[in-house]
Design an enzyme around this catalytic site. Structure first.
Site, short mmCIF file in Angstrom:
data_model
loop_
_atom_site.label_atom_id
_atom_site.label_comp_id
_atom_site.label_asym_id
_atom_site.label_seq_id
_atom_site.Cartn_x
_atom_site.Cartn_y
_atom_site.Cartn_z
N GLU A 56 -9.64 -1.95 5.38
CA GLU A 56 -10.31 -1.62 6.62
C GLU A 56 -11.54 -2.51 6.82
O GLU A 56 -11.98 -3.18 5.89
CB GLU A 56 -10.74 -0.15 6.57
CG GLU A 56 -9.58 0.84 6.41
CD GLU A 56 -8.81 1.05 7.72
OE1 GLU A 56 -8.71 0.11 8.52
OE2 GLU A 56 -8.30 2.18 7.91
N ASP A 77 -7.59 -3.09 14.29
CA ASP A 77 -8.96 -3.47 13.94
C ASP A 77 -8.98 -4.65 12.96
O ASP A 77 -9.99 -4.92 12.32
CB ASP A 77 -9.70 -2.27 13.34
CG ASP A 77 -9.00 -1.71 12.11
OD1 ASP A 77 -7.97 -2.30 11.67
OD2 ASP A 77 -9.45 -0.68 11.57
N ASP A 122 0.82 -1.21 0.00
CA ASP A 122 0.00 0.00 0.00
C ASP A 122 0.85 1.27 0.00
O ASP A 122 2.08 1.21 0.16
CB ASP A 122 -0.95 -0.01 1.21
CG ASP A 122 -0.27 -0.46 2.50
OD1 ASP A 122 0.97 -0.45 2.57
OD2 ASP A 122 -0.98 -0.83 3.46
N HIS A 152 -7.25 -5.05 10.14
CA HIS A 152 -7.06 -4.81 8.70
C HIS A 152 -5.70 -5.33 8.24
O HIS A 152 -4.74 -5.33 9.00
CB HIS A 152 -7.24 -3.33 8.33
CG HIS A 152 -6.16 -2.41 8.78
ND1 HIS A 152 -6.34 -1.48 9.78
CD2 HIS A 152 -4.89 -2.22 8.34
CE1 HIS A 152 -5.23 -0.78 9.93
NE2 HIS A 152 -4.32 -1.21 9.07
C1 GLP Z 1 -0.85 0.34 8.56
C2 GLP Z 1 -0.44 -0.43 7.32
C3 GLP Z 1 -0.60 -1.93 7.52
C4 GLP Z 1 0.06 -2.34 8.83
C5 GLP Z 1 -0.65 -1.67 9.97
C6 GLP Z 1 -0.06 -2.03 11.32
O1 GLP Z 1 -2.20 0.63 8.61
N1 GLP Z 1 -1.15 -0.07 6.16
O2 GLP Z 1 0.00 -2.60 6.43
O3 GLP Z 1 -0.03 -3.74 8.97
O4 GLP Z 1 -0.49 -0.26 9.79
O5 GLP Z 1 1.10 -1.34 11.56
P1 GLP Z 1 2.12 -1.59 12.74
O6 GLP Z 1 2.95 -2.76 12.32
O7 GLP Z 1 2.90 -0.34 12.83
O8 GLP Z 1 1.31 -1.88 13.94
#
Ligand code: GLP
Length: 263
Positions: A148, A141, A72, A143
């Site tokens: 989402e 959440d 992304d 995702h």
């Molecule tokens: C963002 C990214 C996800 C990632 C998530 C969790 O929303 N788009 O790909 O998995 O954050 O991030 P973290 O690893 O910092 O908790």
């Protein structure tokens, strides 16, 4: 689904890096037959990237014939913006390894034509024969990438509006200022991720415990999009003990037992 439970986040990073290196080496990629990796950003995979860099520096792995697709990218951030995922990948991984720039694919969040950008990204994946191993993190959440809650479980690469929960969680990278967090992103879909031959989700810390409970112990649901992993023939979650806090003791015991001798 496999669930690998490690003591702490360092052990998760270690396991994940070794697993990725093992898969690449086992595949014996060449220029005409590259290994195709799907890659995440976020804080969870940082340790894995650091370990992969060490394996590269120790000449234990090469990325010369590896093609990558990132999950992304935020809309409206230049690749040079320190919080863009382009910048993240460059600074935390790509600049230290021997990957060829032309083998790196990251969605362009500055594009004026989202539909074309997303369609081209899917086409590029198809052109190399699909992703062998898609690695992801998970949001609080549930995702994966930026899919989402209530995203279609068959979704493809597209533009998504971020929820307040995600904006709040990600504001820590934007001086804790909610107004600086982009409100939209381009993201691969759940269907895109599930097309990979293997999917590996990394989860560490107590704040991911609820997502793992829903992803592992509850039914497949678009509310917790990570739960679609249950239907993937080769889905793995690697997590630390804290992230299992909301799993039942029986579930934890089951996976610790069944995975005790496995890589
Ligand atoms: C963002 C990214 C996800 C990632 C998530 C969790 O929303 N788009 O790909 O998995 O954050 O991030 P973290 O690893 O910092 O908790």
């Amino acid at each position: 689904m496999r669930v690998i439970i490690k003591n702490d986040k360092d052990a998760v990073a270690d396991w994940a890096a070794n697993y990725v290196a093992f898969r690449i080496k086992e595949f014996k990629p060449t220029r005409t037959k590259p290994f195709v990796l799907g890659l995440p950003t976020g804080s969870t995979p940082l340790g894995m990237y650091a370990n992969l860099i060490k394996l590269f520096q120790a000449h234990k792995i090469s990325f010369e014939n590896v093609v990558t697709f990132n999950m992304d990218e935020y809309i409206g951030l230049e690749p040079s913006h320190p919080q863009s995922y382009h910048y993240f990948m460059q600074e935390n991984f790509f600049k230290y390894i021997d990957i060829k720039p032309e083998n790196i694919h990251i969605l362009d969040g500055m594009t004026k034509n989202y539909m074309k950008e997303c369609a081209d990204f899917e086409a590029a994946m198809k052109a190399v024969g699909g992703v062998h191993l898609f690695i992801g993190g998970v949001g609080e959440d549930g995702h994966i990438a930026f899919n989402e809650p209530f995203s279609s479980l068959q979704s493809r690469t597209r533009i998504k509006t971020l929820t307040q929960s995600t904006i709040r969680a990600n504001s820590r990278f934007f001086d804790h200022d909610l107004s600086k967090v982009p409100t939209q992103a381009l993201t691969v879909g759940i269907g895109t991720i599930m097309d990979a031959k293997e999917v590996l989700i990394l989860a560490t810390g107590k704040n991911k415990a609820k997502a793992l409970h829903h992803g592992i112990e509850e039914g497949v649901s678009h509310v917790w999009t990570v739960s679609e992993l249950q239907r993937h023939p080769h889905g793995i979650i690697v997590c630390d003990k804290e992230a299992t806090d909301e799993l039942s003791p029986e579930t934890v015991e089951y996976f610790l037992d069944i995975e005790r001798n496995n890589f």
